[in-house]
Design a protein around this motif. Structure first.
Motif, short mmCIF file in Angstrom:
data_model
loop_
_atom_site.label_atom_id
_atom_site.label_comp_id
_atom_site.label_asym_id
_atom_site.label_seq_id
_atom_site.Cartn_x
_atom_site.Cartn_y
_atom_site.Cartn_z
N PHE A 152 44.29 38.88 43.58
CA PHE A 152 44.82 38.70 44.94
C PHE A 152 43.90 37.79 45.74
N VAL A 153 42.62 38.12 45.74
CA VAL A 153 41.66 37.37 46.56
C VAL A 153 41.56 35.92 46.07
N PHE A 154 41.28 35.78 44.76
CA PHE A 154 41.07 34.42 44.25
C PHE A 154 42.38 33.65 44.11
N THR A 200 44.64 35.90 38.54
CA THR A 200 44.39 34.90 39.58
C THR A 200 45.33 33.71 39.40
N ALA A 201 45.43 33.26 38.16
CA ALA A 201 46.28 32.10 37.88
C ALA A 201 47.74 32.42 38.22
N TYR A 202 48.21 33.58 37.80
CA TYR A 202 49.60 33.93 38.08
C TYR A 202 49.83 34.17 39.57
N GLN A 203 48.90 34.93 40.19
CA GLN A 203 49.10 35.24 41.61
C GLN A 203 49.00 33.98 42.47
N SER A 204 48.19 33.01 42.05
CA SER A 204 48.09 31.77 42.85
C SER A 204 49.47 31.11 42.93
N GLN A 205 50.24 31.23 41.87
CA GLN A 205 51.57 30.62 41.87
C GLN A 205 52.54 31.38 42.78
N ILE A 206 52.34 32.72 42.83
CA ILE A 206 53.18 33.51 43.74
C ILE A 206 52.85 33.11 45.19
N PHE A 207 51.54 33.04 45.49
CA PHE A 207 51.12 32.64 46.84
C PHE A 207 51.62 31.24 47.18
N TRP A 224 55.63 39.82 43.77
CA TRP A 224 54.38 40.41 43.33
C TRP A 224 54.62 41.63 42.43
N SER A 225 55.78 42.29 42.59
CA SER A 225 56.03 43.49 41.79
C SER A 225 56.11 43.14 40.30
N ASN A 226 56.54 41.94 40.00
CA ASN A 226 56.53 41.45 38.63
C ASN A 226 55.14 41.42 38.05
N GLU A 227 54.22 40.89 38.84
CA GLU A 227 52.83 40.77 38.42
C GLU A 227 52.24 42.17 38.21
N PHE A 228 52.55 43.07 39.13
CA PHE A 228 52.09 44.45 39.01
C PHE A 228 52.52 45.05 37.67
N SER A 229 53.81 44.92 37.36
CA SER A 229 54.32 45.51 36.12
C SER A 229 53.67 44.88 34.91
#
Lengths: 274, 223
Positions: free
Chosen positions: B32-34, B97-104, B146-151
């Motif tokens: 999340f942070v990075f 981080t890589a995946y969440q950066s794309q969500i952000f 983000w729920s995708n990433e969580f799962s």
């Protein structure tokens, strides 16, 4: 804002886990899916190797904690010094002797050919002519089968490697392999647990087993281990431990035969030859 | 008989589940942070930061989790001894981080560009515009994707056993090896535990999604 709180949480998490694990105890790598030598039951490490190691540690005043790792990770982890010693049903082999140092051997094993009880197969059916055999990948049985059956002209068998023997047996019972070759005590463990498997043949190996430390013994553990092994053998504790897990097993004199291919057995052995 | 064994082992399975959840929280927090920083660098940064962000994201999205975990523990561990749990957090956290950066990046870019122009027109600096205008709107759209990433990360925690983290899958294997069998039933119980956590987590996230939705924005198609 949210991120600051999260960073604090993560840092706290990382620091507390690494602090909890950073202590002076020697870390003994075990593969806890290898009964009767090492396994976990209701959150506790159990088995011949585990109890014997505890007895040795007490005898020698060592502080040892166990860490479970999957079998294929154990020898590399020891070679890299991520763990300090290896405590499991570890076979002494020439390849392993090159990357680690063995204690004096405390056990000898043969290999057993297991088939599904209702298959009616004999040992010729399952070791030749198109048969498929399962063994634990990287185990001595796997190597033996590869060298002596798979690579030999005219035998024609297929060898399958598994992460551990439980899945190898399961796959055989599902009909995907004809036989599983495993060490004597593992085979007996399956049978005493009521798995529908039968031993149809024994491959006489007199395969020694031992504890192991990092190559060169940087922590100078070998002398203590060897002395501890001899002491628990002499005191009868070893026999007690073995029979607790494997009531019919015959106890062999320690040290058992020490093969020539282990260089360190040819030199004065710390804790044993002195 | 196996039912009894499993019931006796429930506390240990729950222990394993707790380890898996700790792993999940830590790695998602890192991601999340990075991930946010990386997304901001990729969108608003100097071209060098953009290039770094792209390279980071391509590399960590392109390597299997299992390989990353092994590399972190054995590779990094060669120079800097790292315990199994932090090694797993680091490996999976960097990948997250890589995946969440794309969500952000997606939710930030979904905020119309005109809003920054408007914020600048009333005298905000660029940083202020992002901080007070873009991010509050963007983050409110996070929970859904983000729920995708969580799962997916919850399931990825099961890989950590290869370097010696005793999480739920490994605890399950303990039962299998001490009873020398029962693979199907033990893994069915383990699967159920993952499923329940996943389901509960997703319920919370769906609820958050509804609570945070921007009135008039999400429901346009149903108007």
């Amino acid at each position: 804002m949210m991120p600051r709180y999260l960073i604090a949480a993560v840092t706290a998490g990382l620091v507390s886990t690494s602090m909890a694990q950073a202590q002076d105890a020697y870390v003994a790598g075990v593969e806890a899916s290898f009964p009767p030598w090492a396994y976990v039951e209701e959150g506790e490490f159990k088995g011949i190797a585990i109890d014997a190691m505890r007895a040795i540690a007490e005898d020698q005043g060592l502080d040892v904690e166990f860490r479970d790792m999957p079998w294929p990770s154990l020898v590399p982890a020891l070679a890299q010094g991520r763990i300090d010693l290896l405590v499991t049903g570890l076979n002494v082999t020439p390849e392993r002797a090159e990357v680690l140092d063995f204690s004096i051997p405390w056990w000898e094993n043969d290999d057993e050919i297991l088939v599904a009880s209702d298959s009616g197969k004999n040992m010729i059916d399952v070791l030749c002519c198109g048969a498929t055999i399962g063994a634990q990948g990287g185990a001595t049985q796997y190597q033996w089968l590869e060298e002596n059956l798979v690579n030999r002209e005219g035998v024609d068998v297929t060898l399958r490697g598994y992460e551990d023997y439980v899945v190898a047996i399961e796959d055989m019972l599902a009909g995907r392999t004809d036989a599983v070759v495993t060490s004597t005590d593992t085979a007996e463990e399956f049978i005493s647990n009521g798995r529908p498997v039968t031993i149809v043949g024994t491959i006489q190996q007199n395969q020694p087993q031992a504890l192991a430390v990092q190559e060169g013994d940087p922590n100078e553990l070998l002398a203590s281990l060897n002395r501890g092994i001899l002491n628990i053998y002499a005191s009868g504790q070893w026999e007690e431990i073995v029979h607790e897990y494997s009531p019919q097993a015959s106890i062999r004199a320690i040290p058992t035969a020490m093969p020539d291919y282990v260089d360190s057995y040819q030199e004065p052995i710390p804790g044993y030859s002195e | 008989m196996i039912v009894e064994i499993i019931i006796n082992h429930i506390p240990y399975l729950l222990d394993g589940l707790w380890v898996a959840i700790q792993l999940l929280v830590c790695l998602l927090a890192i991601g999340f942070v990075f991930g946010l920083l990386l997304a901001l660098a990729e969108i608003y940064g100097h071209w060098t930061l953009r290039a770094f962000g792209m390279a980071f994201e391509r590399v960590f999205r392109g390597i299997p989790e299992l390989v990353l975990i092994l590399m972190c523990f054995y590779g990094v561990g060669n120079w800097f001894p790292i315990e199994p749990f932090p090694a797993a957090v680091l490996a999976l956290g960097l990948r997250s981080t890589a995946y969440q950066s794309q969500i952000f990046r997606g939710v930030i870019q979904a905020v119309p560009k005109g809003q920054i122009a408007a914020a600048r027109a009333i005298g905000m600096s660029g940083v202020q515009a992002v901080r007070y205008v873009v991010l509050p709107q963007a983050l409110r759209q996070m929970p859904g994707p983000w729920s995708n990433e969580f799962s997916s990360e919850l399931k990825a925690t099961s890989l950590a056993y290869v370097i010696g983290v005793v999480e739920l899958t490994r605890q399950g294997r303990y039962i299998i090896s001490s009873t020398q069998g029962n693979i199907l039933i033990v893994f069915a119980v383990v699967a159920l535990m993952y499923f329940v956590v996943n389901w509960l987590g997703n319920r919370v996230l769906y609820r958050a999604e509804r609570a945070l939705e921007i009135p008039g924005l999400e429901r346009r198609e149903s108007d």
